[in-house]
Design an enzyme around this catalytic site. Structure first.
Site, mmCIF file in Angstrom:
data_model
loop_
_atom_site.group_PDB
_atom_site.id
_atom_site.type_symbol
_atom_site.label_atom_id
_atom_site.label_comp_id
_atom_site.label_asym_id
_atom_site.label_seq_id
_atom_site.Cartn_x
_atom_site.Cartn_y
_atom_site.Cartn_z
ATOM 1 N N ASP A 54 38.327 66.572 31.894
ATOM 2 C CA ASP A 54 39.370 65.876 31.132
ATOM 3 C C ASP A 54 40.724 66.192 31.763
ATOM 4 O O ASP A 54 40.829 67.060 32.622
ATOM 5 C CB ASP A 54 39.343 66.289 29.657
ATOM 6 C CG ASP A 54 39.067 67.765 29.485
ATOM 7 O OD1 ASP A 54 39.559 68.566 30.321
ATOM 8 O OD2 ASP A 54 38.359 68.125 28.539
ATOM 9 N N ASP A 56 44.582 67.291 31.031
ATOM 10 C CA ASP A 56 45.508 67.863 30.060
ATOM 11 C C ASP A 56 46.930 67.775 30.595
ATOM 12 O O ASP A 56 47.183 68.067 31.761
ATOM 13 C CB ASP A 56 45.162 69.330 29.781
ATOM 14 C CG ASP A 56 43.813 69.464 29.085
ATOM 15 O OD1 ASP A 56 43.409 68.511 28.397
ATOM 16 O OD2 ASP A 56 43.166 70.515 29.250
ATOM 17 N N ASP A 143 44.852 82.002 31.715
ATOM 18 C CA ASP A 143 43.934 83.108 31.992
ATOM 19 C C ASP A 143 43.846 83.492 33.473
ATOM 20 O O ASP A 143 44.092 84.634 33.839
ATOM 21 C CB ASP A 143 42.543 82.853 31.390
ATOM 22 C CG ASP A 143 42.018 81.445 31.621
ATOM 23 O OD1 ASP A 143 42.633 80.686 32.389
ATOM 24 O OD2 ASP A 143 40.960 81.110 31.036
HETATM 25 P P1 ATP Z 1 36.819 73.027 31.947
HETATM 26 O O1 ATP Z 1 36.855 72.179 33.144
HETATM 27 O O2 ATP Z 1 35.531 73.718 31.767
HETATM 28 O O3 ATP Z 1 37.306 72.346 30.692
HETATM 29 P P2 ATP Z 1 39.358 74.313 31.860
HETATM 30 O O4 ATP Z 1 40.035 75.169 32.882
HETATM 31 O O5 ATP Z 1 39.964 72.976 31.592
HETATM 32 O O6 ATP Z 1 37.856 74.207 32.259
HETATM 33 P P3 ATP Z 1 39.662 74.806 29.052
HETATM 34 O O7 ATP Z 1 38.889 75.723 28.198
HETATM 35 O O8 ATP Z 1 39.553 73.354 28.842
HETATM 36 O O9 ATP Z 1 39.289 75.182 30.549
HETATM 37 O O10 ATP Z 1 41.185 75.266 28.938
HETATM 38 C C1 ATP Z 1 42.243 74.550 29.555
HETATM 39 C C2 ATP Z 1 43.266 75.516 30.155
HETATM 40 O O11 ATP Z 1 43.843 76.311 29.120
HETATM 41 C C3 ATP Z 1 42.677 76.510 31.149
HETATM 42 O O12 ATP Z 1 42.630 75.967 32.458
HETATM 43 C C4 ATP Z 1 43.641 77.674 31.047
HETATM 44 O O13 ATP Z 1 44.796 77.447 31.805
HETATM 45 C C5 ATP Z 1 44.031 77.644 29.578
HETATM 46 N N1 ATP Z 1 43.185 78.537 28.749
HETATM 47 C C6 ATP Z 1 42.066 78.187 28.075
HETATM 48 N N2 ATP Z 1 41.539 79.222 27.414
HETATM 49 C C7 ATP Z 1 42.350 80.262 27.661
HETATM 50 C C8 ATP Z 1 42.356 81.631 27.258
HETATM 51 N N3 ATP Z 1 41.390 82.117 26.482
HETATM 52 N N4 ATP Z 1 43.365 82.417 27.707
HETATM 53 C C9 ATP Z 1 44.349 81.918 28.495
HETATM 54 N N5 ATP Z 1 44.387 80.657 28.918
HETATM 55 C C10 ATP Z 1 43.413 79.827 28.514
HETATM 56 MG MG MG Z 2 39.271 71.573 30.090
#
Ligand code: ATP
Ligand code: MG
Length: 407
Positions: A54, A56, A143
Site C-alpha cells: 500500500d 502511505d 522503527d
Molecule cells: P508492509 O509492507 O509489510 O506493510 P510497512 O513498512 O509498510 O511494511 P507497516 O506496519 O505498514 O509496515 O507500517 C508502516 C510504517 O510505519 C513502517 O514502515 C514504519 O516506518 C512505521 N512503523 C510501523 N510500526 C512501527 C513501530 N512499531 N515502531 C516504529 N515505527 C513503526
Molecule cells: Mg504498510
C-alpha cells in the site's frame, strides 16, 4: 539535522510505479501548499524494485486540513491522527500528519485520550501540536532505517534522515537509534525486525541481533491482540521458514511458544523438526501461489507435528484419535493466550482441521457424505494435501476427496 537528498536522477523510483490514487493525493496536498511525501514501506519496496502492499502519505497538513481537501475522506483513529482517502476503485490512501515520538506504546495504550472533550467538540480540527512533529521527528520515530525514507512529490527526490538508503543497499535491518531502547519502547518491533529481514532477505545488524536475544523476554509485555496481528504478518510474509530460524536463534520462539519450544529441543521434537519445516515450506509455497491460507490452517501447519505428538499421549489415556488431535490442538493454542490472543474461532477451526485428518484417511461412508459439506472441509483437505506431499503418502487420497467434493 539536514536530510540527505537523493535527487530524481540518482535513484530508480519512478512515478510510473506509484498508484494513480496515491499520486492524486500527493499532488492535491502539494498543490494546496503542503509538504507531501510517500513514506515507510512503499518507498523501501519501490527502491528495491518490489511491489508495495500500500501507499502511505505523510504531510504537514493537520488532519482537519487534509479532510477539507478531499471529499472522499474520513478521519480515523482514536486521536484523529489519520485520514483515509477513498477512491471508487476501492483504493484507500492513508494520510498521516508528521508526528514526533510518543514514548512507550504500552503507556500510550493505557492512557485515556488527551483532550478528550476538545476532540469531541471540534472534531479533527483540534490541533494538538504536542502530537505533531517535523519531518525529521517523523523519520526518527520510525522503527528501522530502511522504513524511514521519504519520497518528495515536489521534486521527486528521496529524503533520508537516517542513512536508510545506505542500509537498503547493504541489505541491513538496523534500528533507528539504540536497539535496546527501541525494543523496550515497543517490543513488537522485535517481531517486525524478523519479518523485514526474512521478507527482504536482509541481515539483521549485529547490535540489533544481540538486542533481540537480550530483550526477547520483553515481548511478553506486548498487548496480546496486537502481537497476534504481527505474528500472522510474520508467518504470512512468504518466508516463514527463515522467520522460524530467526525465532529459534534469538530465543523469541521460546517466549512466544514456550511449550512448543521445549518440545522442539527434546530428541522427539528434534526428530520431528523436518516435519515442522515442511509445514513452513508449504505455507510459503501457498503464499507464493497466492493461495488463500486461513490463520487456522497456518497454525495447523506450524504446530501440526507437535500437536500430533501431544495427541499420542492423550490417545493413550483413552481418547479416540480424532478427539485426541482436536484436544491437543485446541488446548495448546488456548494456553498461548496470555501472550497471544488467538481468537476462539481460529482455535476451534484449527482443532477441526486436525480432527478431520483421521476421518479423511478412513473414508467411512457417513463421512464421504458429510465431510465435504462442513465449513472447514477445504482447510482440512489442504492440510491433507500438505501431508501427502511432505511424506509422499496418501497422494491419491487427497485427489480422491477433491473429486468427491466436486461431485
Ligand atoms: P508492509 O509492507 O509489510 O506493510 P510497512 O513498512 O509498510 O511494511 P507497516 O506496519 O505498514 O509496515 O507500517 C508502516 C510504517 O510505519 C513502517 O514502515 C514504519 O516506518 C512505521 N512503523 C510501523 N510500526 C512501527 C513501530 N512499531 N515502531 C516504529 N515505527 C513503526
Ligand atoms: Mg504498510
Amino acid at each position: 539535522m539536514e536530510p540527505k537528498i537523493i535527487a530524481r536522477s540518482a535513484h530508480i523510483m519512478s512515478r510510473r510505479d506509484i498508484s494513480a490514487e496515491a499520486l492524486k493525493v500527493l499532488y492535491r496536498l502539494h498543490g494546496a501548499g503542503n509538504i507531501a511525501y510517500l513514506a515507510g514501506g512503499c518507498v523501501r519496496d519501490l527502491l528495491l524494485h518490489r511491489q508495495p502492499k500500500d501507499f502511505d502519505v505523510v504531510t504537514d497538513a493537520h488532519p482537519g486540513q487534509v479532510r477539507s481537501l478531499f471529499r472522499n475522506c474520513r478521519l480515523i483513529g482514536r486521536r484523529f491522527r489519520l485520514a483515509h482517502v477513498f477512491y471508487p476503485n476501492g483504493a484507500i490512501i492513508e494520510v498521516a500528519t508528521f508526528r514526533a515520538a510518543e514514548g512507550h506504546a504500552e503507556l500510550q495504550a493505557a492512557r485515556p485520550p488527551r483532550h478528550a472533550h476538545a476532540v469531541k467538540t471540534h472534531d479533527g480540527l483540534i490541533l494538538r501540536d504536542n502530537l505533531f512533529g517535523t519531518p525529521e521527528e517523523d523519520a526518527l520515530r520510525r522503527d528501522f532505517t530502511v522504513n524511514a525514507l521519504f519520497y518528495n512529490i515536489a521534486d521527486f527526490s528521496i529524503l533520508d534522515y537516517v542513512n536508510g538508503v545506505h542500509d537498503l543497499n547493504l541489505g541491513v535491518i538496523r534500528s533507528i537509534g539504540e536497539p535496546r531502547v527501541r525494543f523496550t519502547e515497543d517490543p513488537v518491533r522485535m517481531i517486525r525486525a524478523i519479518r523485514f529481514a526474512s521478507a527482504l532477505n536482509f541481515r539483521i545488524e549485529e547490535r540489533d541481533y544481540e538486542a533481540l536475544a537480550a530483550m526477547a523476554p520483553h515481548l511478553a509485555r506486548a498487548a496480546p491482540a496486537r502481537l497476534y496481528e504481527e505474528i500472522l504478518k510474520l508467518f504470512f510474509c512468504g518466508h516463514a521458514e527463515r522467520v522460524f530460524q530467526h525465532l529459534q536463534r534469538t530465543g523469541l520462539l521460546g517466549v512466544l511458544f514456550p511449550e512448543f519450544e521445549r518440545w522442539s529441543v527434546l530428541p522427539e521434537g528434534q526428530a520431528a523438526l523436518s516435519r515442522t519445516e515442511a509445514g513452513l515450506r508449504a505455507l510459503d509455497e501457498w503464499r507464493r501461489q497466492e493461495r488463500e491460507v486461513s490463520p487456522a490452517l497456518c497454525f495447523a501447519l506450524i504446530f501440526g507435528a507437535y500437536h500430533k505428538a501431544a495427541a499420542v499421549a492423550l490417545a493413550r489415556r483413552g481418547l479416540p484419535p480424532w478427539e485426541a488431535l482436536r484436544a491437543a490442538t485446541t488446548q495448546h493454542l488456548t494456553r498461548l493466550a496470555p501472550r497471544l490472543q488467538i481468537p476462539k474461532q481460529v482455535v476451534m477451526r484449527a482443532g477441526d482441521i486436525m480432527a478431520a485428518q483421521p476421518r479423511l484417511l478412513e473414508r467411512r461412508r457417513r463421512d464421504v457424505e458429510g465431510l465435504p459439506r462442513r465449513p472447514w472441509f477445504g482447510e482440512a483437505l489442504a492440510y491433507l494435501e500438505f501431508v501427502a506431499r511432505a511424506h509422499a503418502r496418501y497422494q491419491d487420497l487427497a485427489g480422491w476427496w477433491s473429486a468427491v467434493a466436486r461431485r
